[in-house]
Design an enzyme around this catalytic site. Sequence first.
Site, PDB file in Angstrom:
ATOM      1  N   ILE A   1       0.871  -1.197   0.000  1.00  0.00           N
ATOM      2  CA  ILE A   1       0.000   0.000   0.000  1.00  0.00           C
ATOM      3  C   ILE A   1       0.901   1.239   0.000  1.00  0.00           C
ATOM      4  O   ILE A   1       1.761   1.371   0.864  1.00  0.00           O
ATOM      5  CB  ILE A   1      -0.877   0.047   1.275  1.00  0.00           C
ATOM      6  CG1 ILE A   1      -1.839  -1.148   1.312  1.00  0.00           C
ATOM      7  CG2 ILE A   1      -1.653   1.368   1.348  1.00  0.00           C
ATOM      8  CD1 ILE A   1      -2.566  -1.301   2.643  1.00  0.00           C
ATOM      9  N   HIS A   2       0.739   2.107  -0.995  1.00  0.00           N
ATOM     10  CA  HIS A   2       1.517   3.356  -0.953  1.00  0.00           C
ATOM     11  C   HIS A   2       0.868   4.541  -1.649  1.00  0.00           C
ATOM     12  O   HIS A   2       1.369   5.657  -1.557  1.00  0.00           O
ATOM     13  CB  HIS A   2       2.920   3.144  -1.535  1.00  0.00           C
ATOM     14  CG  HIS A   2       2.936   3.138  -3.047  1.00  0.00           C
ATOM     15  ND1 HIS A   2       2.649   2.018  -3.777  1.00  0.00           N
ATOM     16  CD2 HIS A   2       3.190   4.121  -3.962  1.00  0.00           C
ATOM     17  CE1 HIS A   2       2.732   2.303  -5.071  1.00  0.00           C
ATOM     18  NE2 HIS A   2       3.057   3.572  -5.207  1.00  0.00           N
ATOM     19  N   ARG A   3      -0.257   4.332  -2.356  1.00  0.00           N
ATOM     20  CA  ARG A   3      -0.861   5.459  -3.094  1.00  0.00           C
ATOM     21  C   ARG A   3      -1.230   6.570  -2.128  1.00  0.00           C
ATOM     22  O   ARG A   3      -1.758   6.310  -1.044  1.00  0.00           O
ATOM     23  CB  ARG A   3      -2.139   5.017  -3.822  1.00  0.00           C
ATOM     24  CG  ARG A   3      -1.934   4.144  -5.027  1.00  0.00           C
ATOM     25  CD  ARG A   3      -2.044   4.911  -6.347  1.00  0.00           C
ATOM     26  NE  ARG A   3      -0.775   5.374  -6.817  1.00  0.00           N
ATOM     27  CZ  ARG A   3       0.159   4.607  -7.418  1.00  0.00           C
ATOM     28  NH1 ARG A   3      -0.047   3.342  -7.631  1.00  0.00           N
ATOM     29  NH2 ARG A   3       1.283   5.157  -7.824  1.00  0.00           N
TER      30      ARG A   3
ATOM     31  N   ARG B   1       6.539   5.915   2.778  1.00  0.00           N
ATOM     32  CA  ARG B   1       5.432   6.875   2.919  1.00  0.00           C
ATOM     33  C   ARG B   1       4.369   6.320   3.871  1.00  0.00           C
ATOM     34  O   ARG B   1       3.899   7.007   4.787  1.00  0.00           O
ATOM     35  CB  ARG B   1       4.819   7.100   1.526  1.00  0.00           C
ATOM     36  CG  ARG B   1       3.545   7.867   1.559  1.00  0.00           C
ATOM     37  CD  ARG B   1       2.903   7.993   0.175  1.00  0.00           C
ATOM     38  NE  ARG B   1       2.125   9.208   0.183  1.00  0.00           N
ATOM     39  CZ  ARG B   1       2.395  10.280  -0.502  1.00  0.00           C
ATOM     40  NH1 ARG B   1       3.380  10.326  -1.332  1.00  0.00           N
ATOM     41  NH2 ARG B   1       1.652  11.359  -0.384  1.00  0.00           N
TER      42      ARG B   1
ATOM     43  N   ASP C   1      -2.180  -1.509  -4.108  1.00  0.00           N
ATOM     44  CA  ASP C   1      -2.591  -0.319  -4.863  1.00  0.00           C
ATOM     45  C   ASP C   1      -1.478   0.105  -5.822  1.00  0.00           C
ATOM     46  O   ASP C   1      -1.542   1.159  -6.440  1.00  0.00           O
ATOM     47  CB  ASP C   1      -2.996   0.829  -3.936  1.00  0.00           C
ATOM     48  CG  ASP C   1      -1.871   1.281  -3.014  1.00  0.00           C
ATOM     49  OD1 ASP C   1      -0.718   0.828  -3.164  1.00  0.00           O
ATOM     50  OD2 ASP C   1      -2.153   2.118  -2.113  1.00  0.00           O
TER      51      ASP C   1
END
Length: 382
Positions: free
Chosen positions: A218-220, A255, A302
């Site tokens: 997950i990073h969006r 992030r 994502d």
Amino acid sequence: MLKLLTIIGARPQIIKAAALSRAIKNNYSDKIHEVIVHTGQHYDENMSQVFFDELDIPHPDYNLNSGSGAHGKQTASMIVGIEDILIKEKPNCIVLYGDTNSTLAGAIAASKIQVPVIHIEAGLRSFNKAMPEEINRIMCDHVSTLLFSPTKSGYDNLLKEGFKENNLPPYTFDNPKIFHCGDVMYDNSLYFSKIAEQKTNILKEYNLENVPFILATIHRNNNTDEPIRLNALFSAINKIAKENKIKIIIPLHPRTAKLLSQNLSAELYNIIQTNEYIKITPPVSFLEMIALEKNSSLVITDSGGVQKEAFFFQKTCIILRSETEWVELVNCGSAKIVDADESKIMKAYSDFSITKKLKYPNLFGDGKAAEFICDAILKYIK
Ligand code: UD1
Ligand code: UDP
């Protein structure tokens, strides 16, 4: 000798660039000289250096050390640095990958001083301009001279935006040429697939040998920065792991790692940390990632690249977004779009658990997209 200047900056671009660098080294070293510029957008050891070491990418000739920051500040600092290098190096063309701020900076710097832009991964569209990447890719495509789309749908998007199919050379940014050429990421997955199994021991390290497990990333920015979405995603992951007693390994982008404690409720944060089936790790290397993808039961992500790699290794994939540029994956039935919706994520998981064997047609070329691109550059760039 044609001088080609490659811009890389973010993790997936370093990985994508490996395919072209490898092709140049093996087949075109007498015809193409590559100068590599790293913008420094990603800089942690495990977001940058590890890929140079592992994938045999030449050390960058320049590093702009632009680092993190707000979009304008980050992109502007890259534009300044790239412009200086273009003026000094006088390359025949600039090669840009994907849709990051490093891509946009390269497109602006080069087109303003009329250095031909080669865009690899052209034509991809989410049709959602709230994504910073959508703005970057549209702007880059429309100042490019040669546009290489990995998919038929990407090629068709370019036609719909007014690019012509049968225009004649010489090609310029006013008379650009579009290609449907396969995916350099597929080149890499094929090339490194066996090597990954031989050279990594990540499965052993995390006790994942011969046990079913899920790989999640997950990073969006909309998922990490919006607490409601991030809570829904981790709540679903927690429930899937617990209810099905299945391990979930999550190599976490920095992030997301930085925002986890801030944006998850204290209760969920604690539950995630103590769920024996969930293993959150720092980002892993590309070879480790391939080993995880190949051996996983299912992928939840994502990421654009991870969605595709799931397909390359014939894994089903749950996409934590409201749309995807890689529509072919969804059309084949191997990927489901669920957004950050807990109940849709749970349903997609249970639907995939009872899905019979799916077909994974060859949609991303023959593993030689990089050679196709080199040939076209040599043919059309003077
Ligand atoms: C960028 C791309 C995104 C791509 C992703 C790949 C843009 C607008 N976004 O998103 O399209 O999918 O890379 O991973 O270009 N950070 C570190 N160490 C690093 C790099 C980043 O700690 O080495 C942290 C910093 O807190 C930084 C944050 O991650 O502020 C975001 O980094 P940034 O490069 O701005 O965007 P990504 O989210 O990585
Ligand atoms: N990747 C990796 N280690 C990780 C997570 C991803 O090597 O811990 C690789 C992954 O295999 C793919 C690429 O990074 O090749 C995808 O990059 P990312 O998800 O950061 O960005 P996106 O593709 O969404 O732009």
